[in-house]
Design an enzyme around this catalytic site. Structure first.
Site, PDB file in Angstrom:
ATOM      1  N   GLU A 119       0.819  -1.220   0.000  1.00  0.00           N
ATOM      2  CA  GLU A 119       0.000   0.000   0.000  1.00  0.00           C
ATOM      3  C   GLU A 119       0.850   1.267   0.000  1.00  0.00           C
ATOM      4  OE1 GLU A 119      -3.712   0.238   0.066  1.00  0.00           O
ATOM      5  OE2 GLU A 119      -2.848   2.117  -0.632  1.00  0.00           O
ATOM      6  N   LYS A 195       5.443   4.349  -9.972  1.00  0.00           N
ATOM      7  CA  LYS A 195       4.115   4.343  -9.340  1.00  0.00           C
ATOM      8  C   LYS A 195       3.005   4.124 -10.381  1.00  0.00           C
ATOM      9  CE  LYS A 195       5.731   7.197  -5.519  1.00  0.00           C
ATOM     10  NZ  LYS A 195       6.025   8.590  -5.123  1.00  0.00           N
ATOM     11  N   GLY A 293       6.774  11.349   3.001  1.00  0.00           N
ATOM     12  CA  GLY A 293       7.071  11.754   4.372  1.00  0.00           C
ATOM     13  C   GLY A 293       7.020  10.565   5.312  1.00  0.00           C
TER      14      GLY A 293
HETATM   15  N1  HSE Z   1      10.265  10.749  -3.324  1.00  0.00           N
HETATM   16  C1  HSE Z   1       8.910  10.335  -3.270  1.00  0.00           C
HETATM   17  C2  HSE Z   1       8.025  11.541  -3.491  1.00  0.00           C
HETATM   18  C3  HSE Z   1       8.631   9.696  -1.938  1.00  0.00           C
HETATM   19  O1  HSE Z   1       8.523  12.665  -3.416  1.00  0.00           O
HETATM   20  O2  HSE Z   1       6.850  11.378  -3.767  1.00  0.00           O
HETATM   21  C4  HSE Z   1       7.313   8.992  -1.852  1.00  0.00           C
HETATM   22  O3  HSE Z   1       7.245   7.923  -2.736  1.00  0.00           O
END
Ligand code: HSE
Length: 408
Positions: A119, A195, A293
């Site tokens: 998740e 992603k 975060g």
């Molecule tokens: N480096 C990623 C971002 C961290 O800034 O979204 C979270 O996946």
């Protein structure tokens, strides 16, 4: 495994909400037993749990659930596979691991009757993997699109709202623990690419490899693009998109796009992420929250730990098939309106006439203090391939920026 920003957040959150987490997991013996890291953490409240020996975890029968927050492909892949093969469920925040090796690891989990949950790999603390694979399972999904990288959204927001230079905004994002170890992965869109691969695989049922996603970051954007976008009632956002074409194939892209202010995504600022899912029954649904975060991401990791606790000796169905090579079509085959900024030595009247002939109904954009020879316009809806061919025929036009206008 991995005691960095996310891993230390997991330990902290487990301790903070220990009683309710144990109750929800239905595992009264749930506790944090080891922390694997190359480093030592003297003075840290969990420092005594640190081991440098992966085999100590692998060979301990009391370990039933492993959280991988190391990041990177190696040795994360080998460690996760070994844990699954040893009958331990694994949860991970590692999007590179899931995007590249997810199909294989899900198969290993299936063979060993354990769970592999992720998740936290998309959208930080935002629930999106479970909603997409469970709550929206009755829909045929036509599109998944969103602001998937907190660091770049933070940088774009600071650049637009505070006129903060790019480097300063990046530094603040790094100080807050949002950025990847190497922020190139954020800036150049590789993180968002991983992603969208995961979201596309879940939405469309087939593995989508990062190499199949046309990926463009934010480093080539200029203040000119922000100004022209604003004049057209849009904000510039880095979007990851996966979309089903009429012939059943999909396109998958990461690129800056013009997002109309009429879309909820246009107002998503700072480190926040938002993901729109378009289904045939639900219509559009948007998931919004902190996309990066320490504690937001730990929130998703710990939720997966709880789910593994609830599903000992039972499997949660989540997965996709190995992808066919022709499943992902070239992005140029998709249609949209396009924003084009360029410069030309041709006389303005001649260029305008050629522009309207190539793109009847095109809208020319203006901005204050534009240098002579600069031109910007928005095309009608066209196939991207045709737009690029038509631009190449415009007299002397050298395009500096071509961005989609998102329909979200
Ligand atoms: N480096 C990623 C971002 C961290 O800034 O979204 C979270 O996946």
């Amino acid at each position: 495994m991995g005691y960095g920003v996310v891993g230390s957040g997991v330990a902290q959150l487990l301790a903070k909400n220990y009683e309710s987490i144990v109750a929800h997991s239905m595992q009264s013996s749930l506790r944090l037993k080891y922390i694997l890291d190359l480093r030592d953490f003297p003075g840290d409240p969990f420092g005594h749990l640190v081991t440098h020996d992966f085999n100590a975890i692998l060979e301990d029968p009391a370990v039933g659930i492993v959280a991988e927050t190391m990041g990177g492909l190696h040795p994360a892949f080998e460690f996760v596979r070994a844990c699954l093969q040893a009958g331990k469920s694994v949860v991970t925040s590692n999007k590179e691991l899931v995007a590249c090796m997810g199909c294989e690891l899900l198969q290993v989990a299936k063979e060993h009757n354990v769970n592999f949950l992720f998740e936290a790999s998309v959208g930080g603390g935002i629930p999106i993997i479970r909603p997409l694979s469970q709550c929206l399972a009755a829909n045929t999904i036509s599109e998944v699109a969103g602001i998937l990288n907190g660091t770049t959204n933070f940088i774009l927001t600071r650049m637009i709202e505070d006129a903060m230079p790019f480097a300063d905004a990046l530094r603040v994002a790094q100080e807050n623990g949002y950025a990847e170890k190497d922020p190139t992965a954020d800036i150049e869109g590789y993180d968002a690419c991983r992603k969208i691969c995961i979201l596309a695989a879940l939405a469309f049922g087939q593995h989508v490899a990062p190499s199949q996603v046309r990926t463009q970051g934010i480093s080539a954007l200029g203040q000119e693009d922000m100004a022209y976008a604003e004049s057209f009632g849009c904000a510039v956002k880095l979007l990851g998109c996966a979309k089903r074409l009429p012939d059943g194939r999909i396109t998958a892209t990461v690129a800056p796009a013009l997002v109309p202010h009429s879309s909820l995504l246009s107002g998503v600022g700072d480190v926040y992420n938002a993901i729109l899912v378009r289904g045939d029954a639900i219509g559009d649904v948007i998931f919004y929250g902190r996309g990066a975060g320490k504690l937001p991401t730990a929130s998703a990791v710990v939720a997966d730990i709880i789910d593994c606790g609830k599903h000992v000796q039972k499997r949660k169905f989540i997965g996709w098939e190995a992808g066919r090579a022709d499943f992902v079509a070239p992005a140029e085959e998709d249609c949209a309106r396009f924003y084009v900024r360029g410069h030309s030595a041709a006389k303005e009247n001649a260029l305008q006439a050629a522009l309207l002939q190539a793109f009847p109904g095109a809208k020319q954009l203006r901005r204050a203090a534009a240098p002579s020879g600069e031109i910007a316009f928005v095309t009608p809806v066209r196939r991207e391939r045709d737009v690029c061919a038509a631009i190449a025929r415009l007299p002397g036009l050298r395009p500096d920026s071509i961005l989609r206008v998102a329909e979200l």
